[in-house]
Scaffold this active site. Structure first.
Site, PDB file in Angstrom:
ATOM      1  N   ALA A 225       0.840  -1.201   0.000  1.00  0.00           N
ATOM      2  CA  ALA A 225       0.000   0.000   0.000  1.00  0.00           C
ATOM      3  C   ALA A 225       0.873   1.249   0.000  1.00  0.00           C
ATOM      4  O   ALA A 225       1.932   1.279   0.637  1.00  0.00           O
ATOM      5  CB  ALA A 225      -0.905   0.006   1.220  1.00  0.00           C
TER       6      ALA A 225
ATOM      7  N   GLU B 214       2.288 -10.153  -0.231  1.00  0.00           N
ATOM      8  CA  GLU B 214       1.035 -10.897  -0.021  1.00  0.00           C
ATOM      9  C   GLU B 214       0.356 -11.221  -1.355  1.00  0.00           C
ATOM     10  O   GLU B 214      -0.232 -12.294  -1.509  1.00  0.00           O
ATOM     11  CB  GLU B 214       0.111 -10.082   0.882  1.00  0.00           C
ATOM     12  CG  GLU B 214       0.640  -9.987   2.305  1.00  0.00           C
ATOM     13  CD  GLU B 214      -0.260  -9.168   3.203  1.00  0.00           C
ATOM     14  OE1 GLU B 214      -0.332  -7.939   2.986  1.00  0.00           O
ATOM     15  OE2 GLU B 214      -0.893  -9.747   4.094  1.00  0.00           O
TER      16      GLU B 214
ATOM     17  N   GLU C 129       5.623  -4.829   7.913  1.00  0.00           N
ATOM     18  CA  GLU C 129       4.569  -4.083   8.617  1.00  0.00           C
ATOM     19  C   GLU C 129       4.901  -3.766  10.069  1.00  0.00           C
ATOM     20  O   GLU C 129       4.537  -2.700  10.587  1.00  0.00           O
ATOM     21  CB  GLU C 129       3.244  -4.867   8.545  1.00  0.00           C
ATOM     22  CG  GLU C 129       2.524  -4.763   7.204  1.00  0.00           C
ATOM     23  CD  GLU C 129       3.046  -5.740   6.164  1.00  0.00           C
ATOM     24  OE1 GLU C 129       4.075  -6.399   6.421  1.00  0.00           O
ATOM     25  OE2 GLU C 129       2.419  -5.847   5.091  1.00  0.00           O
TER      26      GLU C 129
ATOM     27  N   GLY D 265       2.086  -5.626   1.184  1.00  0.00           N
ATOM     28  CA  GLY D 265       0.993  -6.110   0.340  1.00  0.00           C
ATOM     29  C   GLY D 265       1.484  -6.701  -0.971  1.00  0.00           C
ATOM     30  O   GLY D 265       0.833  -7.582  -1.544  1.00  0.00           O
TER      31      GLY D 265
END
Length: 267
Positions: free
Chosen positions: A63, A121, A141, A118
């Site tokens: 993000a 992921e 994170e 992300g």
């Protein structure tokens, strides 16, 4: 466009296209990626998807931290809002939770450069992962006082040995492409200029196989990971039975006997 697509026969190439931001995704890009994958899922002329990033510095760095600050709406408001509204109200992680899209076709992550947060992921949500020699993987994170939100912890723990996953998760450290290959996070590491051609070759080998068999194998891989072994074997036998009398399966055996490439038609 922040998400670019290109057709190559039955393969859809999806490019995350914000190289100036290391292909970090803002909310608009997440929303577009979600819709592109929904369209891919529903289009019967596509059999395989390749996800990659534009440029050679990053696959995706997750993000865009500058454009995903806390929203005005509360989490509770966003959580119970309809999908579109929830994305606008800050629950943007829903848009990149690819596992919830139930895509019954193989996805290949062609990881060029950094796959972080992300981005890692998204790669973990793909069925195959190949990497360029300059790729790195990480879930940083914790460094930003947050946690992965679209399955990163669960999927990394299933993809690599627990000690490796926990070290990555708790420290936020990256691992190199070489290390990712050593621990089994990726299947292949190739020079950067060979990454997409290698992905295309993989896609071609998949699409040359029986289409119904590929869909069955994808369904087995997705559905059996949380099943007890007895139920998993039972589902395998059921799908074997589904395919047993298909024209493609007969064609496969006939072609083998006649020493020629099979011609499959998906029925």
């Amino acid at each position: 466009m922040t998400i670019q697509t290109e057709r190559a026969d039955a393969t859809l190439i999806i490019r995350l296209n914000r190289p100036e931001a290391l292909n970090a995704l803002d909310v608009e890009a997440m929303h577009t990626l979600n819709q592109v994958l929904r369209d891919f899922r529903e289009d019967p002329t596509f059999a395989v998807g390749i996800v990659t990033g534009t440029g050679d510095r990053a696959f995706c760095t997750g993000a865009d931290l500058k454009k995903t600050l806390p929203p005005k709406a509360s989490f509770a408001q966003a959580y119970f809002a309809p999908y579109e509204q929830s994305i606008e109200d800050g629950l943007y992680v829903r848009a990149i939770t690819l596992s919830e899209l139930n895509i019954g076709k193989p996805l290949i992550a062609a990881v060029n450069g950094h796959a972080l947060g992300g981005g890692a992921e998204i790669a973990l949500d793909c069925d195959l992962r190949i990497a360029s020699e300059n790729a790195t993987f990480g879930l940083p994170e914790a460094r930003w006082a947050s946690v992965p939100a679209v399955g990163g912890v669960s999927k990394l723990l299933r993809a690599v040995p627990r000690a490796v996953a926990m070290k990555m998760i708790l420290t936020g450290d990256r691992i190199s492409a070489e290390e990712a290959h050593r621990v089994g996070l990726v299947s292949d590491v190739v020079p950067a200029d060979e990454l997409l051609p290698t992905a295309m070759k993989l896609a071609g080998r998949i699409t040359s196989n029986g289409p119904l068999a590929i869909k069955s194998l994808k369904a087995l891989a997705d559905r059996t990971q949380d099943m007890p072994l007895t139920q998993s074997v039972a589902l395998e036998q059921l799908l074997w039975g589904v395919l047993r009398d298909t024209d493609d399966r007969v064609e496969g055996r006939t072609a083998f006997a006649e020493r020629r490439p099979p011609q499959y038609h998906g029925h």
